[in-house]
Design an enzyme around this catalytic site. Structure first.
Site, short mmCIF file in Angstrom:
data_model
loop_
_atom_site.label_atom_id
_atom_site.label_comp_id
_atom_site.label_asym_id
_atom_site.label_seq_id
_atom_site.Cartn_x
_atom_site.Cartn_y
_atom_site.Cartn_z
N SER A 1 71.80 22.20 24.12
CA SER A 1 70.70 22.02 25.06
C SER A 1 69.98 23.34 25.23
O SER A 1 70.57 24.33 25.68
CB SER A 1 71.23 21.55 26.42
OG SER A 1 70.24 21.82 27.41
N THR B 1 63.46 -2.59 42.46
CA THR B 1 63.30 -4.01 42.14
C THR B 1 63.90 -4.32 40.77
O THR B 1 64.16 -5.47 40.46
CB THR B 1 61.81 -4.39 42.12
OG1 THR B 1 61.11 -3.39 41.39
CG2 THR B 1 61.24 -4.49 43.52
N ASP B 2 64.10 -3.28 39.94
CA ASP B 2 64.53 -3.58 38.55
C ASP B 2 65.93 -4.19 38.50
O ASP B 2 66.16 -5.19 37.82
CB ASP B 2 64.39 -2.36 37.61
CG ASP B 2 65.17 -1.12 37.99
OD1 ASP B 2 65.76 -1.08 39.10
OD2 ASP B 2 65.19 -0.16 37.18
N TYR C 1 71.49 6.06 46.46
CA TYR C 1 70.99 5.02 45.55
C TYR C 1 71.98 3.84 45.48
O TYR C 1 71.59 2.69 45.73
CB TYR C 1 70.71 5.63 44.18
CG TYR C 1 70.14 4.67 43.15
CD1 TYR C 1 68.78 4.65 42.86
CD2 TYR C 1 70.96 3.80 42.45
CE1 TYR C 1 68.25 3.78 41.92
CE2 TYR C 1 70.45 2.93 41.51
CZ TYR C 1 69.10 2.92 41.24
OH TYR C 1 68.58 2.05 40.30
N SER D 1 64.21 12.17 33.79
CA SER D 1 64.67 13.12 32.78
C SER D 1 65.89 12.55 32.06
O SER D 1 66.07 12.76 30.86
CB SER D 1 65.01 14.47 33.43
OG SER D 1 65.92 14.28 34.49
N ASP E 1 63.54 2.74 33.49
CA ASP E 1 63.24 4.06 32.93
C ASP E 1 63.40 4.08 31.42
O ASP E 1 62.56 4.62 30.69
CB ASP E 1 64.16 5.12 33.57
CG ASP E 1 64.01 5.14 35.09
OD1 ASP E 1 63.08 4.49 35.60
OD2 ASP E 1 64.82 5.81 35.76
N GLY F 1 62.97 12.58 39.97
CA GLY F 1 62.55 11.18 39.98
C GLY F 1 61.57 10.84 38.87
O GLY F 1 60.82 9.87 38.96
N LEU F 2 61.57 11.64 37.79
CA LEU F 2 60.64 11.38 36.68
C LEU F 2 61.40 10.98 35.41
O LEU F 2 60.88 11.07 34.31
CB LEU F 2 59.78 12.63 36.41
CG LEU F 2 58.91 13.08 37.59
CD1 LEU F 2 58.17 14.38 37.26
CD2 LEU F 2 57.90 12.00 37.98
C1 GAF Z 1 65.84 5.12 39.26
C2 GAF Z 1 66.59 4.12 38.41
F1 GAF Z 1 67.06 4.73 37.26
C3 GAF Z 1 65.73 2.92 38.04
O1 GAF Z 1 66.47 1.98 37.32
C4 GAF Z 1 65.12 2.29 39.31
O2 GAF Z 1 66.08 1.55 40.01
C5 GAF Z 1 64.48 3.36 40.19
O3 GAF Z 1 65.35 4.45 40.43
C6 GAF Z 1 64.03 2.80 41.51
O4 GAF Z 1 62.97 1.94 41.34
O5 GAF Z 1 64.79 5.68 38.53
#
Ligand code: GAF
Length: 384
Positions: A67, A35-36, A220, A126, A171, A123-124
């Site tokens: 790193s 949704t962002d 994505y 990083s 994020d 999905g956290l």
């Molecule tokens: C990833 C993206 F980086 C975020 O901006 C967002 O779109 C998300 O996927 C899905 O909600 O984390």
């Protein structure tokens, strides 16, 4: 977990210089997925997994980035900076440096060490944690002081333009703006936000399916394009609709048949997710955990069925959590196609829940998951 003392001495012995240290957290999204970038709503919280960055100036005009995770060092000229990413981990910090230079800052030589315990490709966030840790470290070096939302936008640009991943703002924003023990309802249109306390009796249990997730790769951007195509159809009838944030479920009833079937499904997810996210924040604010859990379950179904953003393993992880004692709500979190589920669980049951879920998931899939009992952490800051 990190040890800042060890990290400091690692930087010192590698670069023979005392570093300034910074930390930027990863995040979990409680609700509001994809949704962002539609200028809608999200409700993430930062987690107690983070990236550490140590920075010290150099006199030779070089940027040297080490790193600890990859055990690898890369060297660049500060002037001229490389114009483009090269598909290497160093694109994340160098993207930020490049964007800051583009804002008119002269970038001096520096040594930067990075060490992250945010699980990669899970999905956290990083990536955002590395960008933000780099941004606040370099900001200090060049004596700049951007407001949080502006810095978040700069980090997002680094990822969009330099790394080449078409992510939204969630994020980077939460990594900078998070508050300990709170979730944050963000309006991605104007970046206004509301903090919602997470009650003491609630734990964030993050369950990693061990299926790798990526924002840069195929699915994505495809989902993003499909939902934007639906928006374009609605905009053809209602020119005021610039993003799916402006659209309604009635719009889909009226004009859905003009859309490709997949686009209609993606739009139905995004539009209904915006409604659920605002409702979930209200539920959290009034302490209605039952309603919050219900909305999370509905969000998962929508993410999985309409957005087709889940995977078999994540659906199984959510299903296996459903009747475990203490569960409030469970859903796949983050960009999708793998990664982690977020489980809101009664604190007193959290460790038993984690053990039981681990056993069930291993038995069912043959994969040993990683399950973490977390809390909502503070946003990025300097470590003394
Ligand atoms: C990833 C993206 F980086 C975020 O901006 C967002 O779109 C998300 O996927 C899905 O909600 O984390």
């Amino acid at each position: 977990m990190h040890d800042a003392k060890v990290f400091r001495s690692m930087h010192k012995s590698r670069f023979q210089a005392e570093p300034a240290l910074f930390v930027a957290p990863g995040r979990v999204n409680l609700i509001g997925e994809h949704t962002d970038y539609a200028e809608g709503f999200v409700m993430p919280a930062a987690i107690n997994f983070a990236t550490l960055a140590g920075i010290s100036p150099r006199g030779d005009g070089k940027i040297v980035i080490y790193s600890e995770n990859y055990g690898e060092e890369r060297t660049f000229e500060a002037e001229p900076l490389p114009e483009k990413g090269s598909g290497h981990w160093s694109d994340y910090p160098m993207g930020v440096v490049h964007v800051l230079a583009g804002e008119g800052h002269r970038i001096p030589g520096f040594s930067l060490s990075i060490w992250s315990d945010v699980p990669l490709a899970s999905g956290l966030s990083s990536s955002a944690a590395i960008e933000v840790a780099t941004a606040i470290a370099v900001e200090k070096l060049i004596c700049a002081a951007y407001p949080g939302p502006v810095l978040a936008r700069l980090c997002q640009r680094a990822e969009n333009e330099y790394v080449g991943a078409n992510c939204g703002i969630m994020d980077q924003f939460i990594s900078i703006g998070a508050k300990e023990n709170h979730a944050l309802l963000l309006d991605c249109r104007d970046l206004s936000f509301k903090l919602a306390p997470i009650p003491d009796h609630v734990a964030l249990v993050i369950a990693n399916t061990m299926v790798k997730h990526s924002v840069a790769g195929g699915d994505y951007p495809t989902r993003r394009r499909e939902s934007e195509a639906a928006c374009a159809v609605i905009a053809g009838h209602r020119p005021g609709v610039k993003f799916l944030r402006d659209a309604t479920l009635e719009d889909l009833e009226k004009w859905g048949r003009e859309m490709a079937p997949k686009s209609l499904m993606r739009a139905r997810h995004v539009i209904s997710e915006n409604l659920r996210t605002v409702a979930a924040a209200e539920a959290l604010l009034r302490g209605d955990m039952k309603e919050l859990g219900r909305l999370m379950a509905e969000a998962h179904t929508s993410y999985s069925k309409d957005f087709e953003g889940s995977c078999v393993e994540a659906d199984i992880m959510v299903e296996l959590a459903a009747d475990l004692p203490g569960l409030i709500g469970a859903r796949l979190t983050g960009g999708g196609f793998g990664g982690c589920t977020i489980n809101l669980v009664e604190q007193k049951d959290a460790h038993g829940f984690a053990e039981a879920l681990c056993a069930r998931y291993t038995l069912r899939t043959g994969i040993a998951p990683q399950i973490h009992v977390c809390h909502a952490a503070a946003g990025a800051h300097r470590l003394e």
